[in-house]
Scaffold this motif. Structure first.
Motif, PDB file in Angstrom:
ATOM      1  N   PHE A  82     -36.389   4.567   8.845  1.00 16.14           N
ATOM      2  CA  PHE A  82     -37.925   3.941   9.004  1.00 16.14           C
ATOM      3  C   PHE A  82     -37.896   3.332  10.367  1.00 16.14           C
ATOM      4  CE2 PHE A  82     -41.033   0.663   7.798  1.00 16.14           C
ATOM      5  CZ  PHE A  82     -42.101   0.972   7.145  1.00 16.14           C
ATOM      6  N   PRO A  83     -39.067   3.593  10.975  1.00 15.57           N
ATOM      7  CA  PRO A  83     -39.184   3.371  12.006  1.00 15.57           C
ATOM      8  C   PRO A  83     -39.721   2.165  12.659  1.00 15.57           C
ATOM      9  CG  PRO A  83     -41.364   4.361  11.511  1.00 15.57           C
ATOM     10  CD  PRO A  83     -40.264   4.983  10.212  1.00 15.57           C
ATOM     11  N   LEU A  84     -39.903   0.972  11.498  1.00 15.95           N
ATOM     12  CA  LEU A  84     -39.989  -0.535  11.431  1.00 15.95           C
ATOM     13  C   LEU A  84     -39.315  -1.098  11.248  1.00 15.95           C
ATOM     14  CD1 LEU A  84     -43.880  -0.604  11.068  1.00 15.95           C
ATOM     15  CD2 LEU A  84     -43.159  -0.228  13.268  1.00 15.95           C
ATOM     16  N   PRO A  85     -38.596  -2.493  11.749  1.00 16.70           N
ATOM     17  CA  PRO A  85     -38.063  -3.263  10.693  1.00 16.70           C
ATOM     18  C   PRO A  85     -38.110  -3.979   9.480  1.00 16.70           C
ATOM     19  CG  PRO A  85     -39.479  -4.200  13.081  1.00 16.70           C
ATOM     20  CD  PRO A  85     -39.313  -2.881  13.105  1.00 16.70           C
ATOM     21  N   THR A  86     -37.489  -4.289   8.641  1.00 16.16           N
ATOM     22  CA  THR A  86     -37.934  -4.179   7.582  1.00 16.16           C
ATOM     23  C   THR A  86     -36.928  -5.838   6.884  1.00 16.16           C
ATOM     24  OG1 THR A  86     -36.149  -2.916   6.578  1.00 16.16           O
ATOM     25  CG2 THR A  86     -38.130  -1.426   6.601  1.00 16.16           C
ATOM     26  N   SER A  87     -38.226  -6.041   6.535  1.00 14.95           N
ATOM     27  CA  SER A  87     -37.579  -7.460   5.592  1.00 14.95           C
ATOM     28  C   SER A  87     -37.300  -7.626   4.278  1.00 14.95           C
ATOM     29  CB  SER A  87     -38.826  -8.690   5.864  1.00 14.95           C
ATOM     30  OG  SER A  87     -39.515  -8.242   4.894  1.00 14.95           O
ATOM     31  N   ARG A  88     -37.537  -6.851   3.959  1.00 15.05           N
ATOM     32  CA  ARG A  88     -36.468  -6.889   1.857  1.00 15.05           C
ATOM     33  C   ARG A  88     -37.198  -5.174   1.591  1.00 15.05           C
ATOM     34  NH1 ARG A  88     -38.438  -9.463  -3.348  1.00 15.05           N
ATOM     35  NH2 ARG A  88     -40.289  -9.525  -2.637  1.00 15.05           N
ATOM     36  N   VAL A 110     -39.934   0.517  -1.828  1.00 16.83           N
ATOM     37  CA  VAL A 110     -40.853  -0.456  -1.750  1.00 16.83           C
ATOM     38  C   VAL A 110     -40.458  -0.669   0.464  1.00 16.83           C
ATOM     39  CG1 VAL A 110     -42.643  -2.452  -1.279  1.00 16.83           C
ATOM     40  CG2 VAL A 110     -42.618  -0.897  -3.572  1.00 16.83           C
ATOM     41  N   LEU A 111     -40.838  -0.671   1.085  1.00 18.21           N
ATOM     42  CA  LEU A 111     -40.284  -1.223   2.425  1.00 18.21           C
ATOM     43  C   LEU A 111     -41.100  -2.202   2.672  1.00 18.21           C
ATOM     44  CD1 LEU A 111     -39.311   2.329   3.901  1.00 18.21           C
ATOM     45  CD2 LEU A 111     -37.094   0.753   2.929  1.00 18.21           C
ATOM     46  N   PHE A 112     -40.716  -3.567   2.661  1.00 17.63           N
ATOM     47  CA  PHE A 112     -41.449  -4.556   3.511  1.00 17.63           C
ATOM     48  C   PHE A 112     -41.246  -5.206   4.508  1.00 17.63           C
ATOM     49  CE2 PHE A 112     -41.776  -5.897  -1.182  1.00 17.63           C
ATOM     50  CZ  PHE A 112     -42.930  -5.741  -1.487  1.00 17.63           C
ATOM     51  N   SER A 113     -42.465  -4.818   6.088  1.00 18.90           N
ATOM     52  CA  SER A 113     -42.396  -5.708   7.032  1.00 18.90           C
ATOM     53  C   SER A 113     -43.253  -6.255   7.214  1.00 18.90           C
ATOM     54  CB  SER A 113     -42.052  -3.641   7.543  1.00 18.90           C
ATOM     55  OG  SER A 113     -42.446  -4.054   8.528  1.00 18.90           O
ATOM     56  N   ASP A 114     -43.242  -7.686   8.390  1.00 11.35           N
ATOM     57  CA  ASP A 114     -43.640  -7.981   9.129  1.00 11.35           C
ATOM     58  C   ASP A 114     -44.810  -7.277   9.691  1.00 11.35           C
ATOM     59  OD1 ASP A 114     -42.397  -9.954   7.538  1.00 11.35           O
ATOM     60  OD2 ASP A 114     -40.943 -10.624   9.740  1.00 11.35           O
ATOM     61  N   LYS A 124     -53.676   1.986   9.054  1.00  9.79           N
ATOM     62  CA  LYS A 124     -53.171   2.845  10.361  1.00  9.79           C
ATOM     63  C   LYS A 124     -51.313   2.565  10.794  1.00  9.79           C
ATOM     64  CE  LYS A 124     -53.890   4.089  15.132  1.00  9.79           C
ATOM     65  NZ  LYS A 124     -54.498   3.651  16.391  1.00  9.79           N
ATOM     66  N   GLN A 125     -51.393   2.086  10.377  1.00 10.61           N
ATOM     67  CA  GLN A 125     -49.396   1.440  10.706  1.00 10.61           C
ATOM     68  C   GLN A 125     -49.263   2.267   9.909  1.00 10.61           C
ATOM     69  OE1 GLN A 125     -49.818  -2.633  11.274  1.00 10.61           O
ATOM     70  NE2 GLN A 125     -49.409  -2.198  13.482  1.00 10.61           N
ATOM     71  N   LEU A 126     -49.270   1.911   8.399  1.00  5.45           N
ATOM     72  CA  LEU A 126     -48.734   2.567   7.175  1.00  5.45           C
ATOM     73  C   LEU A 126     -48.679   3.783   7.295  1.00  5.45           C
ATOM     74  CD1 LEU A 126     -48.130   1.810   4.289  1.00  5.45           C
ATOM     75  CD2 LEU A 126     -50.197   2.144   3.390  1.00  5.45           C
ATOM     76  N   LYS A 127     -49.834   4.992   7.667  1.00  6.74           N
ATOM     77  CA  LYS A 127     -49.748   6.020   7.973  1.00  6.74           C
ATOM     78  C   LYS A 127     -49.037   6.620   8.270  1.00  6.74           C
ATOM     79  CE  LYS A 127     -52.952  10.617   8.649  1.00  6.74           C
ATOM     80  NZ  LYS A 127     -51.974  10.587   8.991  1.00  6.74           N
ATOM     81  N   GLU A 128     -48.463   5.913   9.577  1.00  8.12           N
ATOM     82  CA  GLU A 128     -47.904   6.600  10.634  1.00  8.12           C
ATOM     83  C   GLU A 128     -46.604   6.378  10.925  1.00  8.12           C
ATOM     84  OE1 GLU A 128     -49.594   4.175  14.220  1.00  8.12           O
ATOM     85  OE2 GLU A 128     -51.061   6.045  14.576  1.00  8.12           O
ATOM     86  N   SER A 129     -46.312   5.419   9.763  1.00 10.42           N
ATOM     87  CA  SER A 129     -44.905   4.987   9.659  1.00 10.42           C
ATOM     88  C   SER A 129     -44.541   5.687   8.985  1.00 10.42           C
ATOM     89  CB  SER A 129     -44.846   3.517   9.625  1.00 10.42           C
ATOM     90  OG  SER A 129     -46.259   2.982   8.039  1.00 10.42           O
ATOM     91  N   MET A 156     -43.483   3.432  -0.574  1.00 14.39           N
ATOM     92  CA  MET A 156     -44.294   2.570   0.173  1.00 14.39           C
ATOM     93  C   MET A 156     -43.923   1.084   1.258  1.00 14.39           C
ATOM     94  SD  MET A 156     -47.883   2.479   0.910  1.00 14.39           S
ATOM     95  CE  MET A 156     -47.929   3.879  -0.422  1.00 14.39           C
ATOM     96  N   THR A 157     -45.131   0.913   2.166  1.00 13.28           N
ATOM     97  CA  THR A 157     -44.787  -0.435   2.870  1.00 13.28           C
ATOM     98  C   THR A 157     -45.919  -1.087   2.673  1.00 13.28           C
ATOM     99  OG1 THR A 157     -43.895  -1.078   4.488  1.00 13.28           O
ATOM    100  CG2 THR A 157     -44.982   0.985   4.667  1.00 13.28           C
ATOM    101  N   TYR A 158     -46.000  -2.466   3.193  1.00 10.06           N
ATOM    102  CA  TYR A 158     -46.792  -3.530   3.267  1.00 10.06           C
ATOM    103  C   TYR A 158     -45.790  -4.800   3.571  1.00 10.06           C
ATOM    104  CZ  TYR A 158     -51.013  -5.536   1.658  1.00 10.06           C
ATOM    105  OH  TYR A 158     -52.242  -6.167   2.483  1.00 10.06           O
ATOM    106  N   TYR A 159     -46.681  -5.056   3.831  1.00  9.79           N
ATOM    107  CA  TYR A 159     -46.871  -7.234   2.968  1.00  9.79           C
ATOM    108  C   TYR A 159     -45.676  -8.455   3.006  1.00  9.79           C
ATOM    109  CZ  TYR A 159     -47.135 -12.327   5.746  1.00  9.79           C
ATOM    110  OH  TYR A 159     -46.679 -13.684   5.471  1.00  9.79           O
ATOM    111  N   ASP A 160     -44.628  -8.799   2.755  1.00  8.20           N
ATOM    112  CA  ASP A 160     -43.779  -9.094   1.515  1.00  8.20           C
ATOM    113  C   ASP A 160     -44.951 -10.846   1.094  1.00  8.20           C
ATOM    114  OD1 ASP A 160     -42.052 -10.043  -0.303  1.00  8.20           O
ATOM    115  OD2 ASP A 160     -40.755  -9.735   1.000  1.00  8.20           O
TER     116      ASP A 160
END
Length: 389
Positions: A82-88, A110-114, A124-129, A156-160
């Motif tokens: 996953f190209p972004l840092p994940t918090s949980r 589910v990858l949570f990222s700040d 937009k960031q969701l699709k790109e990531s 899937m990914t989103y804010y925690d």
């Protein structure tokens, strides 16, 4: 076949006959698709149990351990790619809940990222990531191996929203509305101005998440927000006894092997196997029977199929995560249409909405009850209440 909407079933049926020449026999032809050697051809409960043990229940022993190890490795790989840092990272799906079958293991990740805290930039960031994740996975050895045991992953990914540790207290802000004389909880995703810093319980934050879901006009955003509730959904199903999970596996298998395939012309069948809905319906019927630890799988299946035949009577609610007097539940419950199975961890979500063809589900259930498996079955305790269906 037709994009027109109708206020009643009778109105739709009249339109089907007059405009599309859609008869009962054509409906039956388009909805049913029993696979060869279907379990419904079993002639006794013992034969069904053997079928379940040999064809449906996941393998045990070394193969099961190897499967679990493979899933863990794939989860670690997904997080690493996953190209972004994940918090949980949280997990769901039939594999995690213990309701998976031999033919399919579903794992929700589910990858949570700040990074996704800003809702406006999220889509937009969701699709790109996720596109980057797909590309990175294809470049690994797993992505190019065709002979490994396969699993169905949904990522899937989103804010925690609920925070990294929902079981502990975390800081938040409490606001006081002088006009209404009420206190409000503030967290960043609720877009409420912050003032006095206080402490709050996780249940408080969850109730405010329910309010956000209820007021949200964007269905995509609502689905993203609801991702935080996945662990509670998993816990609800995992708490069931093993016999209920066996019943769930049989019903999931029934959905996958009893309906015609969806085509461009034929959309009068369920678009997908609604796994979570099947899990909840099975748990509900088991609870109606008094939560027996041991029971006949044939009797359990018969009870669920009979309820599906009269799906308009399905009206199911649990109150383990929200009180009967919780305002949002009261509003949703007052307006609901049947069939109605309210998500036990989300009072804004009717899980029956995941099915687009309840008439056809009822038809296939009716045909199934006429198969050899049920033709000679006499209802027994604790399932006597099904005689009223």
């Amino acid at each position: 076949m037709c994009s027109r909407h109708f206020g009643t079933v009778l109105g739709r049926e009249k339109h089907e006959i007059q405009e599309h020449h859609f008869t009962a026999s054509k409906r039956a032809q388009m909805s049913t698709g029993f696979s060869p050697y279907n379990m419904l051809e079993c002639k006794s409960s013992q034969e069904l149990q053997r079928f379940a043990d040999e064809k449906i229940r996941p393998s045990s022993g070394p193969l099961s351990a190897a499967c679990a190890a493979e899933v863990i490795a794939l989860l670690e790989l997904i997080q690493a790619c996953f190209p972004l840092p994940t918090s949980r990272v949280i997990q769901g799906g039939s594999f995690i809940k213990g309701t998976d079958t031999q033919e399919c293991s579903e794992i929700d990740v589910v990858l949570f990222s700040d990074v996704f805290a800003n809702v406006k930039l999220c889509k937009k960031q969701l699709k790109e990531s996720l596109d980057a994740l797909r590309k990175n996975l294809k470049q690994t050895s797993h992505g190019n191996s065709g002979n490994l045991h396969s699993h169905s992953f949904e990522v899937m990914t989103y804010y925690d929203i609920l925070g990294p540790t929902p079981s502990t207290e975390v800081p938040a802000f409490i606001l006081y509305d002088k006009l209404k004389g009420r206190y409000y909880l503030w967290v960043e995703v609720l877009n409420i101005r912050k003032e006095n810093l206080r402490k709050f319980k996780p249940t408080d934050l969850k109730l405010h998440l329910y309010r956000k879901l209820y007021l949200c006009d964007d269905s995509d955003e609502a689905q993203l927000c609801a991702l935080a509730l996945l662990p509670y959904q998993v816990d609800f199903v995992k708490a069931s006894v093993m016999r209920v999970k066996e019943l769930i596996r049989l019903m999931i298998h029934w959905f996958r092997t009893s309906f015609a395939k969806t085509t461009e012309e034929n959309k009068y069948v369920p678009e997908t196997s609604p796994t979570y809905t099947v899990e909840l319906l099975s748990i509900h019927v088991w609870e109606l029977a008094g939560k027996p630890l041991f029971f006949s799988l044939v009797q359990g299946m018969r009870a669920i199929l009979k309820l599906l035949v009269q799906y308009a009577e399905i009206d199911v609610v649990w109150h383990r995560h929200y009180h009967p007097k919780f305002p949002i539940f009261v509003k949703v419950n007052r307006k609901h249409t049947r069939p109605f199975i309210l998500d036990p961890v989300n009072p804004t979500a009717n899980m029956c909405d995941s099915c687009n063809a309840w008439d056809e589900v009822a038809h296939v259930a009716r045909c199934s009850l006429e198969k050899p498996l049920f033709s000679r079955v006499r209802v027994m305790a604790p399932w006597l209440f099904t005689d009223n269906w």
